[in-house]
Design a protein around this motif. Sequence first.
Motif, PDB file in Angstrom:
ATOM      1  N   ILE A   3       0.729  -1.079   0.081  1.00  0.00           N
ATOM      2  CA  ILE A   3      -0.075  -0.008   0.119  1.00  0.00           C
ATOM      3  C   ILE A   3       0.937   1.277  -0.080  1.00  0.00           C
ATOM      4  O   ILE A   3       1.800   1.239   0.607  1.00  0.00           O
ATOM      5  CB  ILE A   3      -0.858   0.100   1.178  1.00  0.00           C
ATOM      6  CG1 ILE A   3      -1.923  -1.280   1.135  1.00  0.00           C
ATOM      7  CG2 ILE A   3      -1.754   1.308   1.091  1.00  0.00           C
ATOM      8  CD1 ILE A   3      -3.085  -1.419   0.187  1.00  0.00           C
ATOM      9  N   TYR A   4       0.565   2.233  -0.878  1.00  0.00           N
ATOM     10  CA  TYR A   4       1.444   3.340  -0.980  1.00  0.00           C
ATOM     11  C   TYR A   4       0.703   4.726  -0.377  1.00  0.00           C
ATOM     12  O   TYR A   4      -0.686   4.738  -0.272  1.00  0.00           O
ATOM     13  CB  TYR A   4       1.637   3.739  -2.471  1.00  0.00           C
ATOM     14  CG  TYR A   4       2.310   2.742  -3.172  1.00  0.00           C
ATOM     15  CD1 TYR A   4       3.832   2.675  -3.031  1.00  0.00           C
ATOM     16  CD2 TYR A   4       1.622   1.495  -3.556  1.00  0.00           C
ATOM     17  CE1 TYR A   4       4.329   1.505  -3.859  1.00  0.00           C
ATOM     18  CE2 TYR A   4       2.394   0.391  -4.219  1.00  0.00           C
ATOM     19  CZ  TYR A   4       3.606   0.766  -4.387  1.00  0.00           C
ATOM     20  OH  TYR A   4       4.355  -0.347  -4.841  1.00  0.00           O
ATOM     21  N   LYS A   6       0.414   8.757   1.162  1.00  0.00           N
ATOM     22  CA  LYS A   6       1.258   9.934   1.177  1.00  0.00           C
ATOM     23  C   LYS A   6       0.868  10.770   2.459  1.00  0.00           C
ATOM     24  O   LYS A   6      -0.350  10.980   2.822  1.00  0.00           O
ATOM     25  CB  LYS A   6       0.592  10.640   0.038  1.00  0.00           C
ATOM     26  CG  LYS A   6       1.048  12.065  -0.255  1.00  0.00           C
ATOM     27  CD  LYS A   6       0.685  12.990  -1.354  1.00  0.00           C
ATOM     28  CE  LYS A   6       1.409  14.486  -1.609  1.00  0.00           C
ATOM     29  NZ  LYS A   6       0.768  15.084  -2.197  1.00  0.00           N
ATOM     30  N   LYS A  17      -3.621  10.545   1.662  1.00  0.00           N
ATOM     31  CA  LYS A  17      -3.995   9.525   0.617  1.00  0.00           C
ATOM     32  C   LYS A  17      -3.410   8.291   0.800  1.00  0.00           C
ATOM     33  O   LYS A  17      -2.246   8.352   1.295  1.00  0.00           O
ATOM     34  CB  LYS A  17      -4.071  10.050  -0.708  1.00  0.00           C
ATOM     35  CG  LYS A  17      -4.726  11.459  -1.022  1.00  0.00           C
ATOM     36  CD  LYS A  17      -4.784  11.885  -2.320  1.00  0.00           C
ATOM     37  CE  LYS A  17      -5.505  13.268  -2.489  1.00  0.00           C
ATOM     38  NZ  LYS A  17      -5.228  13.830  -3.668  1.00  0.00           N
ATOM     39  N   ALA A  18      -4.132   7.201   0.486  1.00  0.00           N
ATOM     40  CA  ALA A  18      -3.574   5.847   0.159  1.00  0.00           C
ATOM     41  C   ALA A  18      -4.093   5.456  -1.224  1.00  0.00           C
ATOM     42  O   ALA A  18      -4.839   5.651  -1.761  1.00  0.00           O
ATOM     43  CB  ALA A  18      -3.993   4.887   1.360  1.00  0.00           C
ATOM     44  N   SER A  19      -2.922   4.484  -1.680  1.00  0.00           N
ATOM     45  CA  SER A  19      -3.193   3.863  -3.229  1.00  0.00           C
ATOM     46  C   SER A  19      -2.748   2.658  -3.033  1.00  0.00           C
ATOM     47  O   SER A  19      -1.659   2.106  -2.301  1.00  0.00           O
ATOM     48  CB  SER A  19      -2.534   4.859  -4.221  1.00  0.00           C
ATOM     49  OG  SER A  19      -2.730   4.435  -5.251  1.00  0.00           O
ATOM     50  N   THR A  20      -3.149   1.758  -4.011  1.00  0.00           N
ATOM     51  CA  THR A  20      -2.544   0.610  -4.296  1.00  0.00           C
ATOM     52  C   THR A  20      -1.517   0.511  -5.266  1.00  0.00           C
ATOM     53  O   THR A  20      -0.868  -0.506  -5.663  1.00  0.00           O
ATOM     54  CB  THR A  20      -3.688  -0.499  -4.452  1.00  0.00           C
ATOM     55  OG1 THR A  20      -4.137  -0.135  -5.831  1.00  0.00           O
ATOM     56  CG2 THR A  20      -4.568  -0.933  -3.676  1.00  0.00           C
ATOM     57  N   GLU A  21      -1.401   1.802  -5.995  1.00  0.00           N
ATOM     58  CA  GLU A  21      -0.539   2.012  -7.066  1.00  0.00           C
ATOM     59  C   GLU A  21       0.750   3.135  -6.669  1.00  0.00           C
ATOM     60  O   GLU A  21       0.412   3.826  -5.702  1.00  0.00           O
ATOM     61  CB  GLU A  21      -0.887   2.501  -8.211  1.00  0.00           C
ATOM     62  CG  GLU A  21      -2.088   1.556  -8.735  1.00  0.00           C
ATOM     63  CD  GLU A  21      -2.727   2.438  -9.949  1.00  0.00           C
ATOM     64  OE1 GLU A  21      -2.301   3.458 -10.386  1.00  0.00           O
ATOM     65  OE2 GLU A  21      -3.967   2.100 -10.315  1.00  0.00           O
ATOM     66  N   LEU A  23       2.693   6.191  -6.527  1.00  0.00           N
ATOM     67  CA  LEU A  23       2.341   7.490  -7.281  1.00  0.00           C
ATOM     68  C   LEU A  23       3.367   8.296  -6.636  1.00  0.00           C
ATOM     69  O   LEU A  23       4.068   7.921  -5.616  1.00  0.00           O
ATOM     70  CB  LEU A  23       1.106   7.992  -6.920  1.00  0.00           C
ATOM     71  CG  LEU A  23      -0.222   7.200  -7.295  1.00  0.00           C
ATOM     72  CD1 LEU A  23      -1.279   7.593  -6.858  1.00  0.00           C
ATOM     73  CD2 LEU A  23      -0.346   7.144  -8.910  1.00  0.00           C
ATOM     74  N   TYR A  26       4.034   9.215  -2.776  1.00  0.00           N
ATOM     75  CA  TYR A  26       3.835   8.205  -1.806  1.00  0.00           C
ATOM     76  C   TYR A  26       5.075   7.291  -1.481  1.00  0.00           C
ATOM     77  O   TYR A  26       5.879   7.109  -2.120  1.00  0.00           O
ATOM     78  CB  TYR A  26       2.707   7.441  -2.726  1.00  0.00           C
ATOM     79  CG  TYR A  26       1.265   7.950  -2.692  1.00  0.00           C
ATOM     80  CD1 TYR A  26       0.418   7.543  -2.335  1.00  0.00           C
ATOM     81  CD2 TYR A  26       1.326   9.353  -3.665  1.00  0.00           C
ATOM     82  CE1 TYR A  26      -0.855   8.066  -2.642  1.00  0.00           C
ATOM     83  CE2 TYR A  26       0.168   9.959  -3.726  1.00  0.00           C
ATOM     84  CZ  TYR A  26      -1.035   9.242  -3.108  1.00  0.00           C
ATOM     85  OH  TYR A  26      -2.308   9.922  -3.323  1.00  0.00           O
ATOM     86  N   LEU A  41      -7.317   2.545   3.155  1.00  0.00           N
ATOM     87  CA  LEU A  41      -7.990   2.850   1.661  1.00  0.00           C
ATOM     88  C   LEU A  41      -9.359   3.197   1.858  1.00  0.00           C
ATOM     89  O   LEU A  41      -9.701   4.180   1.118  1.00  0.00           O
ATOM     90  CB  LEU A  41      -8.086   1.210   0.951  1.00  0.00           C
ATOM     91  CG  LEU A  41      -6.890   0.511   0.598  1.00  0.00           C
ATOM     92  CD1 LEU A  41      -7.264  -0.554  -0.197  1.00  0.00           C
ATOM     93  CD2 LEU A  41      -6.312   1.686  -0.380  1.00  0.00           C
ATOM     94  N   PRO A  44      -8.113   7.213   4.861  1.00  0.00           N
ATOM     95  CA  PRO A  44      -6.539   7.331   5.322  1.00  0.00           C
ATOM     96  C   PRO A  44      -6.467   8.502   6.085  1.00  0.00           C
ATOM     97  O   PRO A  44      -5.194   8.422   6.773  1.00  0.00           O
ATOM     98  CB  PRO A  44      -6.235   7.913   3.718  1.00  0.00           C
ATOM     99  CG  PRO A  44      -7.636   8.029   2.994  1.00  0.00           C
ATOM    100  CD  PRO A  44      -8.487   7.372   3.739  1.00  0.00           C
TER     101      PRO A  44
END
Length: 149
Positions: A3-4, A6, A17-21, A23, A26, A41, A44
């Motif tokens: 999990i990525y 920021k 923020k959080a992302s699975t990609e 970025l 992050y 997710l 965040p």
Amino acid sequence: MKIYVKVSDTDKPYIEKASTEALDGYVAKEGLLNDQIIALLNYPTKCYLSDNGAVITPNQIPLSDAEKQAQDMQLQFTNMQKQITDMQADITALSSDKASLQDALNKANTENANLKKQLQDMQKQAMMYTQQIMQINNDLAQAKAKGGN
């Protein structure tokens, strides 16, 4: 699963923020528990990084309106089930009471019938005694009339 996250520029150490990609800006976080991933997710801004960079998720994440409604409905359903269970217990108790009362009534009716029979038998016997006394009085009166004392 990676999990990525920021981190907020204005509200450090909270996560923005959080992302699975991956970025720009992050940071990758690995080895997270499923609960942490879900919290990151979905919420965040409620999560933050500790001094050593570990992801911290709160124990009590606020529920969405849909989750609150589902929780309220579940609570209402549980309350209804309890009411139904209580009513069934009441019905069972009332049925048992009814059976006990019916049994007591049947016994009382039987006893009443027996007492009526005893009373009728005693009335018949009293009638026989009355007739015997009347016969004795008649016999006595006739004996006196024939010259007795």
